[in-house]
Design an enzyme around this catalytic site. Structure first.
Site, mmCIF file in Angstrom:
data_model
loop_
_atom_site.group_PDB
_atom_site.id
_atom_site.type_symbol
_atom_site.label_atom_id
_atom_site.label_comp_id
_atom_site.label_asym_id
_atom_site.label_seq_id
_atom_site.Cartn_x
_atom_site.Cartn_y
_atom_site.Cartn_z
ATOM 1 N N LYS A 102 36.464 -0.324 61.108
ATOM 2 C CA LYS A 102 35.916 1.011 61.384
ATOM 3 C C LYS A 102 35.757 1.785 60.075
ATOM 4 O O LYS A 102 36.345 1.404 59.055
ATOM 5 C CB LYS A 102 36.836 1.759 62.357
ATOM 6 C CG LYS A 102 38.243 1.987 61.838
ATOM 7 C CD LYS A 102 39.218 2.386 62.945
ATOM 8 C CE LYS A 102 40.605 2.630 62.382
ATOM 9 N NZ LYS A 102 41.640 2.673 63.430
ATOM 10 N N ARG B 208 46.962 9.633 72.838
ATOM 11 C CA ARG B 208 45.639 9.682 72.234
ATOM 12 C C ARG B 208 44.708 9.101 73.288
ATOM 13 O O ARG B 208 44.279 9.830 74.172
ATOM 14 C CB ARG B 208 45.660 8.881 70.923
ATOM 15 C CG ARG B 208 44.456 9.134 70.056
ATOM 16 C CD ARG B 208 44.618 8.582 68.662
ATOM 17 N NE ARG B 208 44.446 7.129 68.589
ATOM 18 C CZ ARG B 208 44.341 6.448 67.461
ATOM 19 N NH1 ARG B 208 44.414 7.087 66.299
ATOM 20 N NH2 ARG B 208 44.176 5.148 67.460
ATOM 21 N N TYR C 272 34.051 24.583 36.329
ATOM 22 C CA TYR C 272 34.003 25.692 37.294
ATOM 23 C C TYR C 272 35.350 26.405 37.397
ATOM 24 O O TYR C 272 36.399 25.757 37.441
ATOM 25 C CB TYR C 272 33.665 25.159 38.682
ATOM 26 C CG TYR C 272 32.244 24.727 38.881
ATOM 27 C CD1 TYR C 272 31.182 25.595 38.620
ATOM 28 C CD2 TYR C 272 31.974 23.456 39.380
ATOM 29 C CE1 TYR C 272 29.868 25.182 38.840
ATOM 30 C CE2 TYR C 272 30.665 23.052 39.602
ATOM 31 C CZ TYR C 272 29.615 23.919 39.326
ATOM 32 O OH TYR C 272 28.332 23.522 39.556
ATOM 33 N N MET D 283 30.844 18.404 42.277
ATOM 34 C CA MET D 283 30.285 17.589 43.356
ATOM 35 C C MET D 283 29.985 16.164 42.866
ATOM 36 O O MET D 283 30.306 15.185 43.540
ATOM 37 C CB MET D 283 29.007 18.246 43.889
ATOM 38 C CG MET D 283 28.492 17.625 45.172
ATOM 39 S SD MET D 283 26.931 18.361 45.710
ATOM 40 C CE MET D 283 27.426 20.034 46.099
HETATM 41 C C1 LIG Z 1 42.789 1.831 63.098
HETATM 42 C C2 LIG Z 1 43.478 1.084 64.156
HETATM 43 C C3 LIG Z 1 44.211 -0.080 63.855
HETATM 44 C C4 LIG Z 1 44.454 -0.554 62.437
HETATM 45 O O1 LIG Z 1 45.538 0.149 61.866
HETATM 46 P P1 LIG Z 1 46.068 -0.222 60.408
HETATM 47 O O2 LIG Z 1 47.278 0.609 60.256
HETATM 48 O O3 LIG Z 1 44.986 0.154 59.454
HETATM 49 O O4 LIG Z 1 46.317 -1.687 60.388
HETATM 50 C C5 LIG Z 1 44.729 -0.800 64.907
HETATM 51 N N1 LIG Z 1 44.566 -0.392 66.181
HETATM 52 C C6 LIG Z 1 43.900 0.731 66.508
HETATM 53 C C7 LIG Z 1 43.772 1.128 67.926
HETATM 54 C C8 LIG Z 1 43.349 1.513 65.510
HETATM 55 O O5 LIG Z 1 42.698 2.640 65.825
#
Ligand SMILES: *Cc1c(COP(=O)(O)O)cnc(C)c1O
Length: 387
Positions: A39, A137, A276, A324
């Site tokens: 992700k 969650r 800045y 930036m």
């Molecule tokens: C992001 C995520 C992971 C991975 O977690 P890490 O700590 O980066 O290994 C695993 N399971 C879910 C549901 C996640 O959202």
């Protein structure tokens, strides 16, 4: 790719990636699948480069957050399985089915909507049911699972492939009792599900769980940060060291380096203000190098007057605020720096090393946030190819 004409670029080391993967293959039982979490542009590393390395080294399932990320994986010509872990709007559920993506489901409404799309398409859909065990969650309440399963019996096009949960407090502490209470809740609910679905794939482990507790491995682990060679936290690192009474320094190899080239070198007299807000004043005649990266690239603004970069194998402190697209660094004590010279923002140069963890802590955040904010515009280059 030739980096000579690039202002900034990110290097991804295949050698380091393979080393991390080999480590997990050693500690995770063979019957347990290694899924890689990609992700957020593969934790900022570059989804294209990471899936290339992961695919060629035998990773068979990717976890993503969104449908868009899953579609990008397909557009890259990747045929491995993809599990979408975030919500998909009802109008897009048919895309999930057409592409054979696996989808997380945690309520009956999504089951209904997915079933309608599957019936329309005359296809089936694979789901992973997410259980609420105390993270609050995503997840279905254990009390609602029976009702969900009743409904599932009436939707033969929906295949319950997996069941999972996610820990709330496994990386931020060396006290893992909360994680174990979640694990117990997971197992209790899974026992009930297994009465009707004996072959369901169970998974709970993120990196910290996979590193620390074999009882979290089940049929699959979902590895994110550690596959990129970073520890989930200092607490996880310490817990690992205590548990395995070993050093642990070399277990994970960071796979990402971030580099740039000096744009301009200039002399600044004493008592002049830099950047800045005039937040830095020279105390002596100062040599400055201007580097063409800034907060828009992911070099947090909070690193102004805090961080340093590496030039000619030495530390050059950031002077003034981060702009930036530019930063200024002090090279007064580093002779012969010229425009075009390579500067390291993350990674090794000579004997010096700047870790993501260091920059994250200087920026008041964690390594996860720091790397996922590295701009997708920065070119990624695979280095240290193993074959
Ligand atoms: C992001 C995520 C992971 C991975 O977690 P890490 O700590 O980066 O290994 C695993 N399971 C879910 C549901 C996640 O959202």
């Amino acid at each position: 790719m030739n980096t000579e004409n690039l202002n900034t670029w990110i290097e991804i080391s295949e050698e380091a990636f393979v080393s991390n993967l080999d480590f997990f293959r050693r500690i995770i039982p063979e019957k347990t699948d290694l899924a890689m979490v990609i992700k957020s542009n593969a934790y900022g590393h570059g989804i294209k480069e990471i899936t290339e390395l992961a695919g060629k080294n035998g990773i068979l399932l990717y976890c993503v957050h969104s449908l868009e990320e899953a579609q990008l994986v397909r557009e890259l010509g990747i045929s491995q399985d993809v599990l979408i872990m975030g919500p998909v709007p009802p109008g897009h559920l048919s895309e999930v089915i057409k592409n054979s993506f696996r989808l997380v489901v945690y309520d009956s409404d999504t089951l209904d909507a997915l079933n309608r799309a599957a019936v329309d398409l005359r296809q089936s859909a694979c789901i992973h049911l997410k259980l609420e065990t105390g993270t609050y969650r995503q997840g279905i309440d254990p009390d609602e699972v029976e009702l969900f399963l009743e409904k599932l019996k009436k939707t033969p096009r929906i295949i319950l492939e997996g069941v999972y949960t996610h820990f709330a407090n496994i990386e931020d502490t060396t006290d893992h009792s909360y994680a174990f209470s979640q694990l117990k809740r997971f197992k209790d609910t899974v026992t009930r599900i297994q009465q009707n679905y004996p072959n369901i794939k169970k998974h709970t482990a993120c990196s910290a769980a996979a590193l620390l507790f074999s009882e979290t491995h089940f049929d699959m682990v979902r590895l994110g940060i550690s596959m990129y060679g970073l520890w989930p936290s200092r607490e996880t690192f310490v817990s690992y060291k205590i548990k395995h009474s070993q050093n642990g320094e070399d277990i994970l190899q960071p796979i990402l380096s971030w580099k740039t080239r000096v744009g301009q070198v200039k002399s600044v007299p004493a008592k002049q203000n830099i950047g800045y807000g005039c937040t830095y004043q020279t105390t002596r005649e100062t040599q400055l190098a201007v580097l063409p990266i800034g907060y828009a690239d992911g070099f947090s603004r909070s690193l102004g007057n805090q961080a340093f970069v590496l030039l000619h194998g030495r530390r050059a402190p950031v002077r003034g605020r981060v702009c930036m697209n530019l930063i200024m660094v002090d090279i007064t004590d580093i002779p012969d720096v010229k425009p075009g010279d390579e500067a390291v923002l993350i990674g090794k140069q000579g004997k010096e090393f700047i870790s993501v963890d260091l920059l994250a802590s200087l920026a008041g955040t964690i390594n996860y946030e720091f790397i996922t904010r590295l701009s997708g515009w920065i070119p990624r280059v695979i280095t240290n190819r193993t074959r």
